[in-house]
Design an enzyme around this catalytic site. Structure first.
Site, PDB file in Angstrom:
ATOM      1  N   LYS A 175       2.944   7.550 -14.705  1.00  0.00           N
ATOM      2  CA  LYS A 175       1.738   8.240 -15.214  1.00  0.00           C
ATOM      3  C   LYS A 175       1.242   9.098 -14.058  1.00  0.00           C
ATOM      4  O   LYS A 175       0.802   8.610 -13.031  1.00  0.00           O
ATOM      5  CB  LYS A 175       0.692   7.197 -15.597  1.00  0.00           C
ATOM      6  CG  LYS A 175      -0.205   7.560 -16.752  1.00  0.00           C
ATOM      7  CD  LYS A 175      -1.111   8.750 -16.536  1.00  0.00           C
ATOM      8  CE  LYS A 175      -2.386   8.384 -15.800  1.00  0.00           C
ATOM      9  NZ  LYS A 175      -3.056   9.538 -15.218  1.00  0.00           N
ATOM     10  N   ALA A 231     -11.702   0.317  -7.904  1.00  0.00           N
ATOM     11  CA  ALA A 231     -12.328   0.145  -9.226  1.00  0.00           C
ATOM     12  C   ALA A 231     -11.268   0.245 -10.326  1.00  0.00           C
ATOM     13  O   ALA A 231     -11.240  -0.589 -11.249  1.00  0.00           O
ATOM     14  CB  ALA A 231     -13.407   1.203  -9.427  1.00  0.00           C
ATOM     15  N   GLU A 250      -1.693  -1.160  -4.632  1.00  0.00           N
ATOM     16  CA  GLU A 250      -1.886  -0.461  -3.354  1.00  0.00           C
ATOM     17  C   GLU A 250      -3.224   0.265  -3.461  1.00  0.00           C
ATOM     18  O   GLU A 250      -3.308   1.324  -4.092  1.00  0.00           O
ATOM     19  CB  GLU A 250      -0.752   0.549  -3.119  1.00  0.00           C
ATOM     20  CG  GLU A 250       0.619  -0.077  -2.962  1.00  0.00           C
ATOM     21  CD  GLU A 250       0.845  -0.686  -1.584  1.00  0.00           C
ATOM     22  OE1 GLU A 250      -0.048  -0.605  -0.717  1.00  0.00           O
ATOM     23  OE2 GLU A 250       1.932  -1.254  -1.384  1.00  0.00           O
ATOM     24  N   CYS A 284      -5.082   6.821   2.177  1.00  0.00           N
ATOM     25  CA  CYS A 284      -5.591   5.454   2.043  1.00  0.00           C
ATOM     26  C   CYS A 284      -5.637   4.757   3.407  1.00  0.00           C
ATOM     27  O   CYS A 284      -6.530   3.968   3.682  1.00  0.00           O
ATOM     28  CB  CYS A 284      -4.725   4.661   1.083  1.00  0.00           C
ATOM     29  SG  CYS A 284      -2.993   4.686   1.539  1.00  0.00           S
ATOM     30  N   GLU A 381     -15.153   3.369   1.881  1.00  0.00           N
ATOM     31  CA  GLU A 381     -14.136   4.418   2.006  1.00  0.00           C
ATOM     32  C   GLU A 381     -14.733   5.758   1.574  1.00  0.00           C
ATOM     33  O   GLU A 381     -15.295   5.871   0.495  1.00  0.00           O
ATOM     34  CB  GLU A 381     -12.947   4.071   1.087  1.00  0.00           C
ATOM     35  CG  GLU A 381     -11.788   5.019   1.224  1.00  0.00           C
ATOM     36  CD  GLU A 381     -10.628   4.692   0.278  1.00  0.00           C
ATOM     37  OE1 GLU A 381     -10.889   4.409  -0.899  1.00  0.00           O
ATOM     38  OE2 GLU A 381      -9.477   4.719   0.735  1.00  0.00           O
TER      39      GLU A 381
HETATM   40  P1  NAD Z   1      -7.930   6.613  -9.118  1.00  0.00           P
HETATM   41  O1  NAD Z   1      -8.049   5.152  -9.146  1.00  0.00           O
HETATM   42  O2  NAD Z   1      -9.088   7.404  -9.602  1.00  0.00           O
HETATM   43  O3  NAD Z   1      -6.691   7.116  -9.986  1.00  0.00           O
HETATM   44  C1  NAD Z   1      -5.365   6.716  -9.706  1.00  0.00           C
HETATM   45  C2  NAD Z   1      -4.547   6.833 -10.964  1.00  0.00           C
HETATM   46  O4  NAD Z   1      -5.012   5.860 -11.904  1.00  0.00           O
HETATM   47  C3  NAD Z   1      -4.614   8.187 -11.689  1.00  0.00           C
HETATM   48  O5  NAD Z   1      -3.321   8.535 -12.135  1.00  0.00           O
HETATM   49  C4  NAD Z   1      -5.514   7.875 -12.889  1.00  0.00           C
HETATM   50  O6  NAD Z   1      -5.279   8.703 -14.001  1.00  0.00           O
HETATM   51  C5  NAD Z   1      -5.127   6.460 -13.188  1.00  0.00           C
HETATM   52  N1  NAD Z   1      -6.102   5.688 -13.968  1.00  0.00           N
HETATM   53  C6  NAD Z   1      -7.453   5.820 -14.009  1.00  0.00           C
HETATM   54  N2  NAD Z   1      -7.992   4.899 -14.842  1.00  0.00           N
HETATM   55  C7  NAD Z   1      -6.963   4.168 -15.331  1.00  0.00           C
HETATM   56  C8  NAD Z   1      -6.873   3.065 -16.219  1.00  0.00           C
HETATM   57  N3  NAD Z   1      -7.954   2.520 -16.780  1.00  0.00           N
HETATM   58  N4  NAD Z   1      -5.652   2.549 -16.484  1.00  0.00           N
HETATM   59  C9  NAD Z   1      -4.541   3.064 -15.909  1.00  0.00           C
HETATM   60  N5  NAD Z   1      -4.565   4.120 -15.079  1.00  0.00           N
HETATM   61  C10 NAD Z   1      -5.767   4.666 -14.777  1.00  0.00           C
HETATM   62  O7  NAD Z   1      -7.527   6.966  -7.626  1.00  0.00           O
HETATM   63  P2  NAD Z   1      -7.389   8.399  -6.980  1.00  0.00           P
HETATM   64  O8  NAD Z   1      -8.755   8.979  -6.874  1.00  0.00           O
HETATM   65  O9  NAD Z   1      -6.334   9.164  -7.686  1.00  0.00           O
HETATM   66  O10 NAD Z   1      -6.805   8.029  -5.514  1.00  0.00           O
HETATM   67  C11 NAD Z   1      -7.641   7.719  -4.483  1.00  0.00           C
HETATM   68  C12 NAD Z   1      -7.649   6.232  -4.181  1.00  0.00           C
HETATM   69  O11 NAD Z   1      -6.312   5.760  -4.059  1.00  0.00           O
HETATM   70  C13 NAD Z   1      -8.296   5.900  -2.850  1.00  0.00           C
HETATM   71  O12 NAD Z   1      -9.119   4.764  -2.984  1.00  0.00           O
HETATM   72  C14 NAD Z   1      -7.118   5.599  -1.931  1.00  0.00           C
HETATM   73  O13 NAD Z   1      -7.429   4.780  -0.836  1.00  0.00           O
HETATM   74  C15 NAD Z   1      -6.151   4.976  -2.869  1.00  0.00           C
HETATM   75  N6  NAD Z   1      -4.759   5.105  -2.366  1.00  0.00           N
HETATM   76  C16 NAD Z   1      -4.114   3.995  -1.906  1.00  0.00           C
HETATM   77  C17 NAD Z   1      -2.822   4.090  -1.386  1.00  0.00           C
HETATM   78  C18 NAD Z   1      -2.077   2.882  -0.872  1.00  0.00           C
HETATM   79  O14 NAD Z   1      -0.854   2.943  -0.708  1.00  0.00           O
HETATM   80  N7  NAD Z   1      -2.742   1.766  -0.602  1.00  0.00           N
HETATM   81  C19 NAD Z   1      -2.191   5.326  -1.342  1.00  0.00           C
HETATM   82  C20 NAD Z   1      -2.884   6.447  -1.832  1.00  0.00           C
HETATM   83  C21 NAD Z   1      -4.174   6.311  -2.353  1.00  0.00           C
END
Ligand code: NAD
Length: 480
Positions: A175, A231, A250, A284, A381
């Site tokens: 996705k 979240a 992650e 992240c 963060e």
């Molecule tokens: P996000 O949680 O807003 O979205 C991530 C993905 O989840 C998107 O593709 C979104 O469409 C999808 N999504 C949203 N709601 C969903 C649901 N209810 N069910 C299934 N999928 C859903 O995160 P973001 O803003 O895209 O990324 C930023 C965050 O990601 C930061 O907190 C960052 O620290 C974290 N991050 C972590 C790592 C790691 O390896 N630990 C790497 C990159 C980013």
């Protein structure tokens, strides 16, 4: 370079369009650059069914492991072929530096090469139970692996999960993130050419709250791999609990670097520059907290002022130090967190000097200092080019401060004293510790979190075992 005006989704071996579309914006100009078809729930269901069919037909499992090795190596070759074009697309839609966008494609190819090297070495063990029994374990693929990808490093994060999952014989549904889905279409065009069996690979751009939620709530998903915010991770874990679907999570971080009094200041500055300002802090594992020994605290603040004053702001094609953040919403959220930091009593140490361009989602690089670890800027963060610096007076206090947030992704130590550095590695609560270089390591080093930073490991040999489950077979022999 012109890019297509319309982009689509890859489901069951076909590129499919949909009437409902989503505009994709350039963070550098705030203007739309293309439209992408938004997948529907019905299309998500179609992908789940096709992936299930592919698992049931055992195409990737039935094949000799050497065939999976060849497929993964061919994928790496095809990814390298599209890398420059893909980097251009990613730079446009994501705002990041072109060189960093190119690195994402190169890294994606490396993930496929690396896990190609493991695809024929997924070996179980034999368990001695005495002469009357034969007992052994097999590693089986999970089945349908649903992978939810964030926008900050869409290509390398996608490949990080996809390559070991395919190496282990899973069928995968990716996705893509609504804010940066186009580069992933280029990646999948390359993967399509590699010749994976029909149904083993799907790419859907859909709303997280609809298509994402549908995929992770489905009993057809045998595994969920999520990279993103805490979240969303929590919502996904709730959905997964309904079918006890295993997850790799992650999540975010608020990672601290501990700077001891003997640290090399020039080296430290280089690491601060890459640690918190690379990708405009949208990483992240960013170095978002700097804990500095009191003896060198003022000197370090002074050096940071100099560094921030020299940072250049510009679009991804300009080789700037600070590129735009992903969206207007992200820009506002970062600005709000900076205002809150000031209201709560943090001191503003430095802020970028390049005037903000009239258009685009730019944020100035910003550094705060405080002695109060309860402030939100010291705990939450930001996901932007914002650093929080704090003094410490003893090694014990440094560990306490570093471990004080609910996250536990990365911690770092800067010192020439190996003994002290190694002692810190035992006490720091984090999935990885960097000594004397932020982001030390690579695709070969296991990566993952503790606490709210998540669980499960990606990268390295260990990650392959996130994509298989153990089956133990025990046989009772007849006769003497
Ligand atoms: P996000 O949680 O807003 O979205 C991530 C993905 O989840 C998107 O593709 C979104 O469409 C999808 N999504 C949203 N709601 C969903 C649901 N209810 N069910 C299934 N999928 C859903 O995160 P973001 O803003 O895209 O990324 C930023 C965050 O990601 C930061 O907190 C960052 O620290 C974290 N991050 C972590 C790592 C790691 O390896 N630990 C790497 C990159 C980013």
């Amino acid at each position: 370079m012109q890019i297509p005006a319309k982009w689509s989704n890859f489901i069951d071996g076909q590129w499919v369009e949909n009437e409902v579309e989503l505009p994709v914006f350039s963070p550098a100009t705030a203007e739309p650059i293309a439209m992408i078809s938004l997948a529907s729930i019905e299309q998500a269901e179609q992908a789940l069914e096709a992936a299930q069919r592919c698992v049931a037909e055992r195409h990737l499992v039935h094949a000799k492991p050497a065939q999976r090795v060849s497929l993964l190596l061919r994928a790496a070759e095809e990814i390298r072929r599209v890398a420059e074009y893909g980097a251009h697309v990613l730079c446009l839609e994501n705002g990041k530096n072109y060189a960093d966008a190119l690195d994402e494609f190169t890294e994606a190819a490396r993930y496929f090469e690396y896990y190609a090297g493991m695809a024929d070495k997924v070996e179980g063990v034999s368990i001695p139970l005495g002469d009357d029994y034969i007992s052994f374990t097999n590693y089986e693929p999970m089945g349908v692996s649903v992978q939810i990808v964030p926008w900050n490093f869409p290509i390398s994060i996608c490949a990080r999960s996809l390559a070991p999952a395919l190496a282990a014989g899973n069928s995968c549904i990716v996705k893509s993130p609504e804010l940066s889905p186009l580069g992933l279409c280029v990646l999948f065009e390359a993967l399509e050419k590699a010749g994976f069996p029909q149904g083993s690979l799907h790419l859907l751009c859909g709303l997280g709250s609809e298509v994402g939620q549908h995929l992770v709530s489905s009993p057809k998903a045998n595994q969920i791999v999520f990279t993103g915010s805490v979240a969303t991770g929590q919502r996904i874990m709730q959905a997964a609990s309904q079918w006890a679907t295993p997850c790799v999570m992650e999540l975010g971080g608020k990672s601290a670097a501990i700077v001891l009094e003997d640290a090399d200041l020039d080296e430290l500055l280089k690491n601060i520059k890459s640690g918190i300002f690379f990708n405009s802090g949208q990483v992240c594992s960013a170095l978002s907290r700097l804990l500095v020994h009191e003896h060198i605290y003022e000197k370090t603040l002074q050096a940071i002022r100099g560094l921030v004053g020299e940072l250049k702001l510009g679009d991804g094609f300009s080789k700037a130090d600070i590129t735009p953040v992903i969206s207007a919403q992200q820009q506002q959220q970062i600005q709000k967190m900076c205002e809150t930091a000031l209201k709560e009593g943090a001191a503003l140490i430095a802020s970028g000097k390049t005037p903000l361009p009239e258009k685009g989602f730019y944020v100035q690089p910003t550094v705060f200092s405080t002695t109060d670890s309860s402030l939100s800027i010291a705990r939450e963060e930001v996901f932007g080019p914002v650093l929080c610096v704090m003094p410490f007076y003893s090694d014990e206090q440094a560990v306490q401060l570093a471990n004080e947030t609910s996250y536990g992704l990365v911690a770092g130590v800067f010192t020439n004293n190996l003994n002290r550095a190694l002692r810190f590695t035992q006490l720091l609560r984090s999935g990885q510790v960097f000594i004397n270089e932020w982001y030390a390591g690579g695709i070969e080093t296991p990566f993952g979190g503790v606490g709210l930073s998540g669980f499960g490991r990606e990268k390295g040999q260990e990650a392959l075992y996130s994509y298989v489950r153990t089956k133990c077979v025990t046989f009772k022999l007849k006769g003497a």
